[in-house]
Design an enzyme around this catalytic site. Structure first.
Site, PDB file in Angstrom:
ATOM      1  N   GLU A  25       0.781  -1.205   0.128  1.00  0.00           N
ATOM      2  CA  GLU A  25       0.054  -0.098   0.013  1.00  0.00           C
ATOM      3  C   GLU A  25       0.720   1.140   0.007  1.00  0.00           C
ATOM      4  O   GLU A  25       0.694   2.233  -0.713  1.00  0.00           O
ATOM      5  CB  GLU A  25      -1.068   0.175   1.170  1.00  0.00           C
ATOM      6  N   ASP A 121      -2.412  -2.882   3.027  1.00  0.00           N
ATOM      7  CA  ASP A 121      -3.056  -3.273   4.356  1.00  0.00           C
ATOM      8  C   ASP A 121      -4.213  -4.071   4.552  1.00  0.00           C
ATOM      9  O   ASP A 121      -5.129  -4.214   3.646  1.00  0.00           O
ATOM     10  CB  ASP A 121      -3.460  -1.663   4.882  1.00  0.00           C
ATOM     11  N   TYR A 343      -1.074  -4.145  13.763  1.00  0.00           N
ATOM     12  CA  TYR A 343      -1.786  -3.407  12.931  1.00  0.00           C
ATOM     13  C   TYR A 343      -2.734  -2.522  13.853  1.00  0.00           C
ATOM     14  O   TYR A 343      -3.788  -3.228  14.728  1.00  0.00           O
ATOM     15  CB  TYR A 343      -2.398  -4.341  12.190  1.00  0.00           C
TER      16      TYR A 343
END
Length: 874
Positions: A25, A121, A343
């Site tokens: 990303e 992601d 994350y």
């Protein structure tokens, strides 16, 4: 013949050495993957080794758009062209990142690329970014998914060992497309319909609405309406002090028969609504003896659950004042750049059931890496002496409470070179992580009732017996509110008794922390943490998007941030009045739009069909446009105000309606939204009183371009047929035009701000500008002037004084580019010729990281940005 052989050899080489293209990303993630896998050669826009190519997007590279025949150009937002519900959506490259898109297209079309790995992601938006790229490039290769919860090298390598199939991610991709297309349909049609409605009487009043943005705004407006309508009530409390053998303690009168009544939220067991009743209690109890009964019982308190993004944003806002956007940015940096957090864009507060060993290693490493966590790490690992406190526990380890991502926890990486805000957030996550494995905190809670003359007084005390998880936050076994002890059957003496007069208070305004909670539960304020978690799946937006929604409302001037409070503007109230008047419930009731978000989650789980969802969104869009288009009256019903300041023409009352402030007696009237900007009540009151206000920003031209101006009420000539009997009309003042007919300004009596850098004359404030005294009238000899507003940044007289005296202003932070709409920071500075331009902050040298090549030497001097001309926005 030689050429043919060479071509054939090349084809064979391609067939023998196929490669996988990895698309991340962001460039930083591509770099991390290359380092984790190893053996790559760095090219301009990608990495390559014998097995892989790695490149990246830079966030979204494409946006969905209606086919060209359905597009409506700006300035033609009328009901004639609505609704816009195209049979399919085209893709349009985002101009500023088109070069990156071309790189990826070229790599996708390489002959030796036989599969593509989606390393964006791990979530809905990452899936959408990747899918739009491969759709635009017409990729035919096999697709696999890299699903990362952590950015450590070990986690990346482990992820490549467990690549997920493309079919497994189709439901997530469907939900991502539905979210994007639904937001487009509701946003485009709703915004254009409401803008068309509000612009019917002329001008351009941009009125943005959104599928999630507007219900969120509704929550804030409803709270402000409660505050405005709130009528404070008087009540009394009776408080007494009692003398026991061991000391003195206080008690409050209570009604022992009190029961909560949902219809009367102000009622409490210790409140009296009659002053006479309160006085009679005081008289009955003064100087009398009392009998005591008390009950002590143990109580426990578990540590709070692990953080998801929304709870982390709430906590960071409450503790440090960080905005939701700032917290997300810090958490993303700690995950992506520093690799010390997992994350962050998660809605889960649990960990996988097979994560016990990872947690054990993480806590072990925390103790080794950071001395201040060592005692907690040791305590957890040692546990009760036989077994550590890390053990199966459904409150912490529960697969059923995890969708795409688990809770935010620290990784095995040691924190290095964190900024102060990053360190604060990291410490917040680490302590929550450590605390959850500690035993519960144990208290002894005592409730004492002292009865005097038939009246009961309550006293409560709490003693922390075992701090448990509170140890992580510096608490020890000590009294919080330990009561003075009373012996059995001891009689106590009333020392003093008094009544305290109080008033009920309105509900508090939302902060970002409390608004995030309200969004999470679709606008239903729920105090219970477990209940809020159960309702989270029907929230407004997602943890990853809620910060952007709040920032969008701030950017559109629907709300303003004052200290930690979020306050809706007049523009917000006008939009809610319009939507309620049109009966567009879907955009005013947060729980209804929360249902849409719940359906997106069902699509992700494969339990709801994409087409069914989009049909419902299309029907919702049709309804919104139909209501606005068919509303015949020019007035929308609403709760309108009567202004405090009287009519400047006749002295009678000025009242508000949907479009105007008007006097019923003499015909005086002014628009509520001159130049597409809604008046705040305080502003229009000031205008009526002073006949001028400004400069104000946020006005828009007929083509939608922003501008700033001073507004004046000017007297109307008696022969002006357009304004019969009104006395005054509203006009924009942009300052003198500077043309041949400009009159010479008389600056007598005004304060000079400094010396002109061009001619040594005096600089004065004049209307919307600061101007040299020799730059007015037909005989002017100097051209120095600058606007009070430069690219939407208001420039105060104090800053102009600094500019003239020191050569530049302070760093000003609210400039906004006319071309890109992006905000930027800069100094206004004078060059040797007396011209004003921008001077930008010098960038600090980049820190050299191990393994990086061709980095600037840390001791080299940063380049100074070039100075560009500053234009005032008028």
């Amino acid at each position: 013949m030689a050429t043919s052989t060479k071509s054939s050899s090349k084809k064979n080489l391609v067939a023998e050495h196929p490669k996988a293209l990895i698309i991340a990303e962001k460039p930083s993630v591509a770099n991390d993957i290359a380092k984790a896998l190893g053996g790559f050669t760095k090219h301009d826009e990608y990495f390559e080794n014998e097995a892989f190519l790695i490149s990246s997007a830079v966030g979204h590279l494409l946006e969905i758009a209606a086919p060209e025949e359905y597009e409506v150009k700006r300035g033609k937002w009328s009901f004639v062209n609505l609704p816009v519900i195209p049979p399919h959506f085209d893709l349009r490259p985002i101009a500023k990142t088109e070069s990156r898109l071309k790189v990826l297209q070229k790599l996708i079309k390489r002959k030796d690329v036989n599969r593509i790995i989606n390393a964006c992601d791990a979530g809905r938006e990452g899936e959408l970014i990747f899918r739009l790229i491969t759709q635009h490039a017409k990729a035919q290769q096999k697709i696999e998914r890299l699903w990362l919860q952590s950015m450590t090298p070990a986690a990346i390598r482990e992820g490549f060992n467990k690549l997920r199939s493309d079919d497994e991610l189709i439901p997530l991709a469907d939900a991502a497309r539905c979210r994007s297309e639904a937001d487009w349909l509701v946003g485009i049609n709703g915004t254009r319909a409401m803008t068309a409605f509000n612009s019917k009487s002329g001008g351009f009043f941009l009125t943005t609405v959104g599928r999630v943005q507007t219900p969120t705004l509704s929550i804030v407006v409803q709270r402000e309406e409660q505050i405005r309508k709130f009528v404070s009530k008087d009540y009394w409390e009776v408080r007494a002090e009692f003398i026991a053998a061991a000391g003195i303690y206080e008690g409050r009168w209570i009604n022992p028969d009190f029961k909560k009544d949902p219809a009367d939220p102000d009622a409490r067991e210790n409140r009296l609504w009659s002053e006479a009743a309160a006085k009679s209690i005081v008289a009955a109890c003064r100087g009398k003896k009392g009998s005591v009964s008390e009950e002590s019982k143990p109580a426990t308190q578990l540590a709070p659950q692990l953080f998801d993004l929304t709870s982390l944003q709430r906590e960071a806002n409450a503790r440090f004042g960080f905005s939701a956007k700032n917290t997300l940015g810090l958490a993303q940096a700690l995950y992506e750049r520093h690799k010390v957090l997992t994350y962050p864009r998660t809605d889960a507060r649990a960990l996988p059931e097979d994560y016990l060993e990872t947690v054990h290693k993480t806590i072990e490493q925390l103790g080794e890496h950071v001395p201040e966590y060592r005692q907690f790490s040791t305590a957890i690992l040692k546990g009760d002496g036989k077994k550590s406190w890390i053990k199966p526990n459904k409150r912490i380890f529960d697969n059923s409470k995890i969708s795409d991502h688990f809770a935010i926890i620290p990784t095995l990486e040691a924190p290095k070179n964190l900024s102060e805000p990053e360190q604060k957030l990291y410490d917040l996550v680490v302590r929550r992580f450590l605390a959850v494995f500690y035993p519960a905190a144990e208290y002894r809670v005592t409730t004492r009732i002292t009865e005097v003359s038939g009246h009961q007084f309550k006293t409560e005390g709490r003693v922390l017996v075992e701090p448990g998880w509170l140890t992580v936050y510096g608490k020890s076994s000590q009294a919080d509110d330990e009561l003075v002890p009373v012996q059995k059957n001891e009689s106590v003496q009333n020392e003093t008794v008094e009544l305290v007069a109080l008033k009920t208070k309105p509900p508090a305004r939302y902060s970002e922390a409390t608004l995030l909670s309200a969004m999470e539960s679709a606008g239903k304020w729920v105090d219970d943490e477990e209940m809020r978690e159960a309702m989270a799946e029907k929230g407004l937006g997602t943890p990853a998007t809620r910060a952007a929604i709040i920032e969008g409302l701030l950017a559109e001037k629907y709300i303003v941030r004052e200290a930690r409070e979020l306050i809706p503007t007049a523009k917000a109230f006008q939009l809610m009045t319009l939507l309620r008047g049109l009966d567009v419930a879907e955009l005013t009731q947060p729980d209804l739009t929360g249902t849409w978000e719940h359906k997106l989650a069902l699509i992700e789980e494969g339990k709801l069909d994409r087409n069914t969802f989009m049909q419902e969104i299309a029907q919702m869009t049709q309804k919104i446009v139909k209501r606005a288009k068919e509303f015949n009256s020019d007035t929308i019903p609403g709760d309108y105000a009567t202004l405090k300041t009287p009519c400047p023409h006749c002295g009678k009352s000025v009242k508000e309606n949907y479009r105007r402030f008007a006097c019923d007696s003499c015909g005086f009237t002014i628009s509520k939204t001159p130049g597409g900007r809604a008046f705040e009540y305080e502003e229009v009151e000031s205008l009526l009183k002073e006949k001028t206000i400004g400069p104000l920003q946020g006005f828009r031209s007929k083509m939608g371009r922003p501008f700033a101006a001073i507004i004046r009420l000017t007297e109307i000539p008696l022969d002006d047929a357009d304004y019969p009997n009104a006395g005054f009309k509203l006009e924009f003042d942009f300052g003198n035009s500077g043309g041949e007919d400009e009159e010479t300004v008389d600056f007598t009596g005004r304060e000079a701000l400094g010396v002109c850098p061009k001619c040594s004359g005096a600089i004065y404030e004049d209307g919307m500008r600061y101007v040299c005294e020799h730059n007015t009238g037909p005989a002017k000899t100097c051209d120095f002037k600058t606007g009070k507003v430069v690219l939407q940044q208001e420039v105060s007289a104090e800053q102009i004084k600094k500019l003239l005296k020191q050569g530049k202003t302070d760093l000003l932070t609210n400039f906004k580019s006319n071309r890109t709409g992006r905000g930027f920071k800069a100094y206004l500075a004078l060059d040797p010729k007396g011209k004003i331009g921008f001077e930008f902050e010098a960038k600090a040298p980049a820190k050299k990281r191990a393994g990086d090549k061709n980095e600037t030497d840390s001791g080299s001097k940063p380049k100074r940005a070039s100075r560009s001309k500053a234009k005032s926005e008028e």
